[in-house]
Design a protein around this motif. Structure first.
Motif, PDB file in Angstrom:
ATOM      1  N   LYS A  52      -4.308  24.518  11.291  1.00 38.38           N
ATOM      2  CA  LYS A  52      -4.427  24.983  12.678  1.00 38.38           C
ATOM      3  C   LYS A  52      -4.290  23.842  13.680  1.00 38.38           C
ATOM      4  O   LYS A  52      -4.710  23.961  14.831  1.00 38.38           O
ATOM      5  N   GLU A  53      -3.696  22.711  13.256  1.00 39.00           N
ATOM      6  CA  GLU A  53      -3.529  21.608  14.179  1.00 39.00           C
ATOM      7  C   GLU A  53      -2.609  22.016  15.336  1.00 39.00           C
ATOM      8  O   GLU A  53      -1.697  22.813  15.178  1.00 39.00           O
ATOM      9  N   GLU A  54      -2.894  21.459  16.485  1.00 38.23           N
ATOM     10  CA  GLU A  54      -2.080  21.744  17.672  1.00 38.23           C
ATOM     11  C   GLU A  54      -0.725  21.039  17.555  1.00 38.23           C
ATOM     12  O   GLU A  54      -0.642  19.886  17.153  1.00 38.23           O
ATOM     13  N   THR A  55       0.345  21.745  17.918  1.00 38.28           N
ATOM     14  CA  THR A  55       1.685  21.156  17.907  1.00 38.28           C
ATOM     15  C   THR A  55       2.580  21.929  18.861  1.00 38.28           C
ATOM     16  O   THR A  55       2.389  23.124  19.075  1.00 38.28           O
ATOM     17  N   ASP A  56       3.554  21.224  19.435  1.00 42.05           N
ATOM     18  CA  ASP A  56       4.516  21.889  20.314  1.00 42.05           C
ATOM     19  C   ASP A  56       5.845  22.133  19.602  1.00 42.05           C
ATOM     20  O   ASP A  56       6.812  22.573  20.224  1.00 42.05           O
ATOM     21  N   ARG A  57       5.878  21.874  18.304  1.00 37.06           N
ATOM     22  CA  ARG A  57       7.105  22.109  17.552  1.00 37.06           C
ATOM     23  C   ARG A  57       7.193  23.593  17.157  1.00 37.06           C
ATOM     24  O   ARG A  57       6.167  24.226  16.914  1.00 37.06           O
ATOM     25  N   PRO A  58       8.413  24.140  17.088  1.00 39.74           N
ATOM     26  CA  PRO A  58       8.541  25.583  16.841  1.00 39.74           C
ATOM     27  C   PRO A  58       8.146  26.023  15.437  1.00 39.74           C
ATOM     28  O   PRO A  58       7.825  27.192  15.228  1.00 39.74           O
ATOM     29  N   TYR A  59       8.155  25.082  14.455  1.00 36.05           N
ATOM     30  CA  TYR A  59       7.819  25.457  13.084  1.00 36.05           C
ATOM     31  C   TYR A  59       6.707  24.555  12.562  1.00 36.05           C
ATOM     32  O   TYR A  59       6.588  23.395  12.944  1.00 36.05           O
ATOM     33  N   ARG A  60       5.899  25.116  11.649  1.00 38.56           N
ATOM     34  CA  ARG A  60       4.897  24.339  10.932  1.00 38.56           C
ATOM     35  C   ARG A  60       4.992  24.686   9.454  1.00 38.56           C
ATOM     36  O   ARG A  60       5.468  25.756   9.092  1.00 38.56           O
TER      37      ARG A  60
END
Length: 686
Positions: free
Chosen positions: A16-24
């Motif tokens: 659940k880390e925050e990221t602005d990338r479209p995929y995880r």
């Protein structure tokens, strides 16, 4: 890789880390089928906590694959080449977030891959995929090299009769040197040397005993005194060496363990004859094609040259890049013994060679494997059909019905039409016409069949016309429009190339006209539409009507972009107009006229390049018309305004109608323009 078991593995939940990338991504290492696998599930960032992954990347020690949850499809694409259905962004290093824990699992699993500068989880996966592919490629190449070495060890020696066979195919030479009343001759065929007298003598008995012969002349034929073979005279002072080459195919039996078949060897033979020296014969083998019984793939090996070692070597791959090795047609040593007892025992190859002279034997056998009916085509003298089967390596399209039993059923024609097809040697157009007859139930005469072939018959277009008129009526109307009676001209043996060209042009125009009528919704049951009085004019109207909306838009754009065409029309009309008793020449009045001319005559003058050149006044587009039909396009000309020379002229479909009559008129027109150069060139107002 056990795909079904992998599909049953529940999704690996992402962090659940925050990221602005479209995929995880989320990763897990587990045993599947007794082997460790790295599963990396990729999610769309911002989805609910328990979503279905978009993509699952699966890696074990020897293989990598991807599974798309949305489509259920597996593939072997690399990670950064994968596009997810419905998503615009690719799965790349900058678009994929992998958390620290997942990165650690990935790095641990891929530790055997060399690591550089603490690579990210994404880079480790990508490097591992590359490493696996490289290992697989190296292993496959090693296996292929071992197979190649086995083939080289098992290849039979070239037969002893090969030399004598090639020598029988090449010329032999009689090198001569004249000295006074004698000529000394050396035969390259048998190696004997002898002297002949060239005219009578009153000398010694020894001179009288010398053989008498005609004066040898360079490049003329003569007969050797010893071997009695015909040879070509070569003057020693004019030609010191004669070198000939032959491309040829040789078939031999081949065995490798419990497998057997034939090998077709493609060779280049070089024959060299020199005065006072024995002739030499050298062979360079270029290709080997292995046809193994029960093995579908034909293995072809190529002989290459290494500039590093200065030696030839064999390789199982063709030359890569822009210059692959291309095989040519060659001679075939006519021996059936190697084929006896093999799948190629009855191929018709000897009959084919006797007819064609040369062939690509490897392609021939490839084609026969796919279509054994190739033998039937050869035995029936359907040479054109046989050529198509060979040239396409057994992929001639829909010409044959391979599951049928009788020859005519295989050809999809009626039994009684087979003699006509044999007479035409299996020409494609002839076969298409006969197939059309059987399909539609119509019966045509040989003259009508020949007409359809001249027209470059198209079945789908003819089928659209048939509900409104018979084939006979269609053909009669074309002959009426062309002013040609095909039957009378054929019987009188007066059917020339110009008549055929005229018939083809009229047929194309009439067919286009009918199809355009149908496309525009006209009822062709109306005989006025079926049989217009002026075909050319009605065809022009249909072209304009069919392309009206698109034409209007393009014409508006071209007129706005190139306004000088209309503005300078009066000036060019004064300079370039010309008339004879029957014809007139004038410049194009507007961009619209140039575009329409190209559409109606089916050539490229309507392209913007010509319009641009005309607008700039560098190269003008001129129209040659018949005086009685001044608004009907006939011939289009392009002229250089600097030299006043005609660069090109064409009628419909890039043909030159009535060239014998038109060419002198255009020459006279050029001469007249040259005389106008000194005249003042004042631009008319308006």
């Amino acid at each position: 890789m056990k795909r079904k078991a992998i599909e049953q593995v529940p999704p690996v939940l992402a962090g659940k880390e925050e990221t602005d990338r479209p995929y995880r991504a989320a990763a897990v290492v587990m045993k599947i089928g007794g082997e460790k696998h790295l599963l990396t599930d990729i999610y769309l960032t911002g989805q609910p906590e328990t979503p279905l992954p978009l993509l699952r990347i699966v890696i074990n020690q020897t293989e990598h694959q991807n599974y798309c949850f949305q489509t259920g499809v597996w593939d072997r694409k690399k990670l950064d080449t994968w596009s997810i259905p419905g998503q615009t962004a690719l799965v790349e290093k900058d678009t994929l977030f992998i958390g620290p824990e997942d990165t650690k699992k990935i790095r641990e699993f891929t530790k055997k891959v060399p690591e550089f500068y603490q690579e990210s989880g994404f880079t480790r996966i990508r490097s591992c995929q590359d490493h696996i592919d490289q290992e697989r490629t190296e292993k496959r190449e090693e296996q292929e090299k071992e197979k190649l070495e086995t083939r080289i060890r098992n290849i039979p020696e070239l037969p002893e009769e090969l030399d004598s066979w090639v020598r029988s195919e090449v010329s032999h030479y009689l090198f001569y040197k004249r000295t006074g009343n004698r000529a000394e001759i050396y035969c390259s065929g048998c190696g004997n040397r002898y002297t002949i007298r060239l005219r009578e003598t009153t000398g010694s008995l020894e001179e009288l005993a010398e053989p008498w012969g005609r004066v040898p002349k360079h490049n003329q034929y003569g007969i050797c005194k010893f071997c009695r073979s015909a040879g070509i005279y070569k003057a020693k002072g004019r030609q010191h060496e004669v070198r000939e080459s032959r491309l040829l195919y040789l078939v031999q039996r081949y065995a490798e363990g419990n497998r057997s078949g034939i090998v077709v060897r493609y060779l280049h033979a070089y024959h060299t004859a020199r005065p006072d020296q024995e002739e030499t014969l050298e062979f360079t083998e270029l290709e080997r094609a292995y046809f193994i019984q029960g093995v579908r793939k034909v293995q072809i090996d190529y002989q290459k040259y290494s500039s590093w070692s200065g030696r030839n070597f064999w390789d199982y791959k063709n030359f890569s890049g822009m210059s692959p090795f291309v095989r040519e047609k060659g001679l075939y040593i006519n021996k059936t013994q190697p084929l006896t007892g093999t799948e190629f025992a009855y191929t018709g190859i000897l009959e084919y060679i006797r007819k064609e002279g040369k062939t690509d034997l490897i392609h021939y056998f490839m084609a026969y494997r796919k279509i054994p009916e190739l033998e039937l085509a050869v035995k029936l003298n359907l040479w054109k059909l046989a050529e198509r089967i060979v040239d396409t390596r057994g992929e001639p399209g829909d010409e044959l019905e391979l599951e049928a039993k009788t020859p005519w059923e295989k050809l999809k024609i009626r039994k009684q039409d087979l003699p006509y097809l044999v007479k035409k040697e299996g020409e494609r157009q002839a076969l298409k016409v006969l197939q059309f007859e059987k399909k539609t139930g119509c019966r045509l005469s040989d003259i009508q069949r020949d007409l359809l072939q001249i027209f470059q018959f198209h079945e789908h277009r003819m089928e659209r016309i048939l509900p409104y008129m018979s084939v006979t009526k269609f053909l009669n109307r074309i002959q009426n429009y062309a002013g040609i009676d095909m039957e009378k001209m054929t019987q009188g043996n007066t059917l020339c190339a110009n008549a055929k060209s005229n018939l083809a042009a009229v047929a194309g125009r009439y067919t286009d006209y009918l199809i355009m009528r149908l496309d525009l919704g006209y009822d062709l049951h109306n005989t006025v539409f079926q049989h217009p009085r002026n075909l050319t004019e009605e065809h022009r109207k249909m072209v304009l009507e069919q392309n009206k909306e698109q034409n209007e838009k393009r014409i508006r754009a071209m007129r706005e972009k190139y306004p000088d065409i209309e503005r300078k029309y009066k000036k060019y009309r004064i300079q370039y107009s010309y008339e004879t008793e029957e014809l007139l020449i004038r410049p194009a009045e507007s961009a619209a006229e140039i575009i329409t001319e190209g559409q109606l005559l089916h050539h490229c003058v309507g392209n913007e390049t010509y319009i641009k050149e005309h607008n700039a006044g560098k190269r003008l587009i001129l129209f040659l018309r018949k005086k009685e039909l001044p608004d009907v396009p006939y011939i289009t000309m392009e002229i250089d305004t600097q030299t006043r020379r005609i660069l090109q002229w064409y009628g419909a479909n890039d043909r030159k109608p009535d060239a014998d009559h038109i060419a002198p008129i255009l020459k006279e027109y050029e001469d007249r323009l040259a005389g106008r150069e000194a005249e003042p060139q004042t631009e008319a107002a308006g």
